[in-house]
Design a protein around this motif. Structure first.
Motif, PDB file in Angstrom:
ATOM      1  N   UNK A   1       0.827  -1.216   0.000  1.00 11.47           N
ATOM      2  CA  UNK A   1       0.000   0.000   0.000  1.00 11.47           C
ATOM      3  C   UNK A   1       0.856   1.259   0.000  1.00 11.47           C
TER       4      UNK A   1
ATOM      5  N   UNK B   1     -14.931   2.631   6.969  1.00 14.07           N
ATOM      6  CA  UNK B   1     -14.672   1.302   6.415  1.00 14.07           C
ATOM      7  C   UNK B   1     -15.680   0.975   5.326  1.00 14.07           C
TER       8      UNK B   1
ATOM      9  N   UNK C   1     -16.797   6.418  21.524  1.00 18.32           N
ATOM     10  CA  UNK C   1     -18.010   6.059  20.785  1.00 18.32           C
ATOM     11  C   UNK C   1     -17.993   6.750  19.427  1.00 18.32           C
TER      12      UNK C   1
ATOM     13  N   UNK D   1      -4.039   7.630   0.015  1.00 18.09           N
ATOM     14  CA  UNK D   1      -3.736   6.582   0.988  1.00 18.09           C
ATOM     15  C   UNK D   1      -4.979   5.808   1.414  1.00 18.09           C
ATOM     16  N   UNK D   2      -6.135   6.327   1.060  1.00 20.15           N
ATOM     17  CA  UNK D   2      -7.388   5.742   1.546  1.00 20.15           C
ATOM     18  C   UNK D   2      -7.387   5.634   3.060  1.00 20.15           C
ATOM     19  N   UNK D   3      -6.742   6.603   3.687  1.00 18.59           N
ATOM     20  CA  UNK D   3      -6.736   6.664   5.151  1.00 18.59           C
ATOM     21  C   UNK D   3      -7.249   8.027   5.584  1.00 18.59           C
TER      22      UNK D   3
ATOM     23  N   UNK E   1     -15.553   4.961  17.182  1.00 18.24           N
ATOM     24  CA  UNK E   1     -16.090   3.702  16.687  1.00 18.24           C
ATOM     25  C   UNK E   1     -17.008   3.926  15.495  1.00 18.24           C
TER      26      UNK E   1
ATOM     27  N   UNK F   1      -9.624   3.552   5.784  1.00 22.66           N
ATOM     28  CA  UNK F   1      -9.332   3.189   7.162  1.00 22.66           C
ATOM     29  C   UNK F   1      -9.057   4.470   7.934  1.00 22.66           C
TER      30      UNK F   1
ATOM     31  N   UNK G   1     -14.958   4.995  12.404  1.00 23.01           N
ATOM     32  CA  UNK G   1     -14.228   3.905  11.747  1.00 23.01           C
ATOM     33  C   UNK G   1     -15.189   3.048  10.934  1.00 23.01           C
TER      34      UNK G   1
ATOM     35  N   UNK H   1      -7.002   6.499  11.124  1.00 24.19           N
ATOM     36  CA  UNK H   1      -5.892   6.523  12.066  1.00 24.19           C
ATOM     37  C   UNK H   1      -6.231   7.527  13.154  1.00 24.19           C
ATOM     38  N   UNK H   2      -6.335   7.043  14.377  1.00 21.84           N
ATOM     39  CA  UNK H   2      -6.765   7.881  15.487  1.00 21.84           C
ATOM     40  C   UNK H   2      -5.571   8.534  16.168  1.00 21.84           C
TER      41      UNK H   2
END
Lengths: 352, 352
Positions: free
Chosen positions: A49, A86, A76, A59-61, A79, A91, A82, A93-94
């Motif tokens: 990747x 998705x 919460x 990056x699809x992030x 969650x 994705x 994400x 990154x926290x």
DNA sequence: CTGAAAGCGCTTACAG
DNA sequence: CTGAAAGCGCTTACAG
């Protein structure tokens, strides 16, 4: 680790062809495709990747910078963010700012260096030129929960003013007249807005909110304890305390318990942000609940819209009061949610 | 966004020289260095971490896959992991498995594709060939909290057996004889070990742990509620319930409250994993506390050791009982922590 | 349908 | 001390 070259060699084709089948490009013969697929399976090949990102410039992030991971409200939120991301192929990154502007900047910088496609931020107190520069320079940014006025950035948040009015009405009905607030940092919108909402609601009953009844916390537990101790040391302590977030409420409970005081008889407590444990505390705690999952989903939608070149809109949802017994209500009663208010403004006029 | 070429052009040097000053390579003239630094500042240049990673084959990122972000135990773990990693120059990317093996695999795969330097995992129930293959193929992996037996992977965890014995002694002293457990999934080590520890501790008092008193949950709240309802429906319900994690305890509280039962008179409750709210529940809850921060730090140390080519060791720390009132203790009493037991075994024999 | 080639933004021997 | 060049693993016009 096997690279695309290994796959090409094993399949007897060029790397271009391998890349094409991997990316579902139409012009590949059935024969080539099946040989590539077989080679991929045999080698357990997974595309790198990092290389792909360098080449495609995506990056699809998504980066998500939150105030505090130890705050159930933010987890919460994380969650739902994400989950929504998705579903859209991203994705997340926290980054945990721990309510510190320097740590927030560290995470923003790291995320930017890693070339995330977009940034979801609930800004820590203080101003962050870094963040604003990034937004201005074209990085897709969306604010969630907290925001920075004046930035050309969509904001996804809950408006708690109606719920705060409901809370003050509830407190007034129960006979509380001397009301205090444990505020968040003035450098955050949620820090100042909740005080303003509280003050305005009190004014409707002719009740003043004097300086001694406004405690300044930082949204973390220790500050809630410190502020509450200050309130209790007052010549005339408040009848009721409103904590601007659940962690400061935790600290307030510590202080109240340490003095051997009882809720709601000696002092009432209400909290912004509802969490599952509030049903089981002694007594159950009256709180203002945000539509956290909806906020996370709306924020992702807005950010991905920006990333993919569509226009994104600010979203404001409604919060609601959940009455329990910590302010003296005789029994657990749920004020039914009113029809959900939902305002959307285009980003150009995104200052809600 | 400015690239290294732009900096080189602005400074009147080659990209090699720019790279050298960026990486603190000694052989650069003071003059060149200052011109580069000036250009960097003028352009607001930040090196592209994606390109750097592709070239150096390291991302300076650690993956952390946890059972459930909504579980305060895991967020506390995540916080200490990030802090320790940051101190060593790594950032961490959190993946929330939500206790689902398929979601865990999704995150492991994504993290591997992004070429993280190492992986910290608290494995979800079920076996994960993907994870084991990655470890076998040479990706540095360390297990935290939960682990998979038989893998050549260091394990950082707490041993709760002594604390469980202390808990059973406490329950027995208070007269409880019919004890039940809400277990986690048998497919996780913490799921099965906590049942075994409980059963062994009961056996020391001649108390059996029959099947009807072992409820099978999944470490999330809803299952704790379901299992507890089952216990309460038994012809002869238990006197005391031990929840194997704090979210299942939350569900248990819901069930107990819904039936109008009172703790500890009607039923006692104890929980594995202590959280700040347990001081303020009604009644305060007796719990087993893990040294969560220490676990996170030890796990990062072990993983970074592996990444940087040193040998890593498994670490087992001790958990301890914190007595409150949910089992019937007359007043809040804290059993002082015993001298911290700490065993370390080399990774070669890492099956603790 | 297929492959050779360029290029994404870096780092790093190699030669000078 | 410095620069030209190769190469990390991909994708994608371009030509055939």
């Amino acid at each position: 680790m096997a690279s695309i070259k290994d796959v090409a060699a094993a399949a007897g084709v060029s790397v271009a062809t391998v890349s094409r089948v991997l990316n579902a490009h139409p012009s590949v013969s059935a024969d080539a495709r099946s040989r590539v697929l077989a080679a991929v399976a045999a080698l357990g090949y997974r595309p790198n990747a990092v290389a792909r990102s360098l080449r495609t410039d995506q990056t699809h992030a998504l980066g998500l910078v939150i105030g505090d991971v130890l705050n159930p409200y933010f987890t919460e939120l994380a969650r739902s963010v994400e989950e929504a991301a998705r579903a859209l192929g991203y994705s997340v990154i926290i980054g945990n700012a721990d309510e510190r502007p320097d740590l927030q900047d560290h995470h923003v910088r790291t995320l930017l260096d890693r070339r995330i496609d977009g940034l979801l931020v609930s800004p820590a107190p203080g101003d962050s030129p870094l963040l604003l520069d990034a937004a201005r320079a074209g990085t897709p940014v969306v604010f969630v929960d907290r925001w920075i006025p004046g930035a050309e950035v969509p904001v996804v948040r809950a408006d708690g003013r109606r719920a705060v009015r409901d809370l003050v009405a509830h407190l007034h009905l129960l006979g509380h007249r001397r009301l205090a607030i444990i505020a968040g940092p003035a450098g955050t919108t949620t820090g100042s807005e909740r005080v303003t909402a509280f003050r305005d609601a009190l004014a409707a009953y002719g009740l003043p909110l004097t300086d001694e009844l406004v405690g300044h916390g930082d949204f973390q537990a220790a500050s809630g304890r410190r502020v509450t101790e200050g309130f209790l040391d007052l010549p005339e302590p408040p009848d009721a305390v409103f904590a601007a977030d659940n962690l400061m409420a935790l600290g307030a409970l510590d202080a109240i318990r340490a003095r051997g005081l009882r809720m709601p008889d000696d002092i009432a407590l209400a909290v912004f942000d509802d969490i599952p444990w509030f049903v089981h505390t002694d007594p159950p705690i009256t709180a203002i609940a945000q539509p956290t999952g909806d906020l996370g989903r709306a924020a992702v939608r807005a950010l991905v819209d920006r990333i993919e070149g569509r226009t994104a809109e600010s979203v404001t949802l409604d919060a609601r009061l959940v009455v329990r017994r910590s302010c003296g209500a005789p029994a657990p009663v749920l004020i039914p949610p009113t029809s959900p208010m939902r305002r959307s403004t285009p980003v150009q006029r995104s200052t809600p």
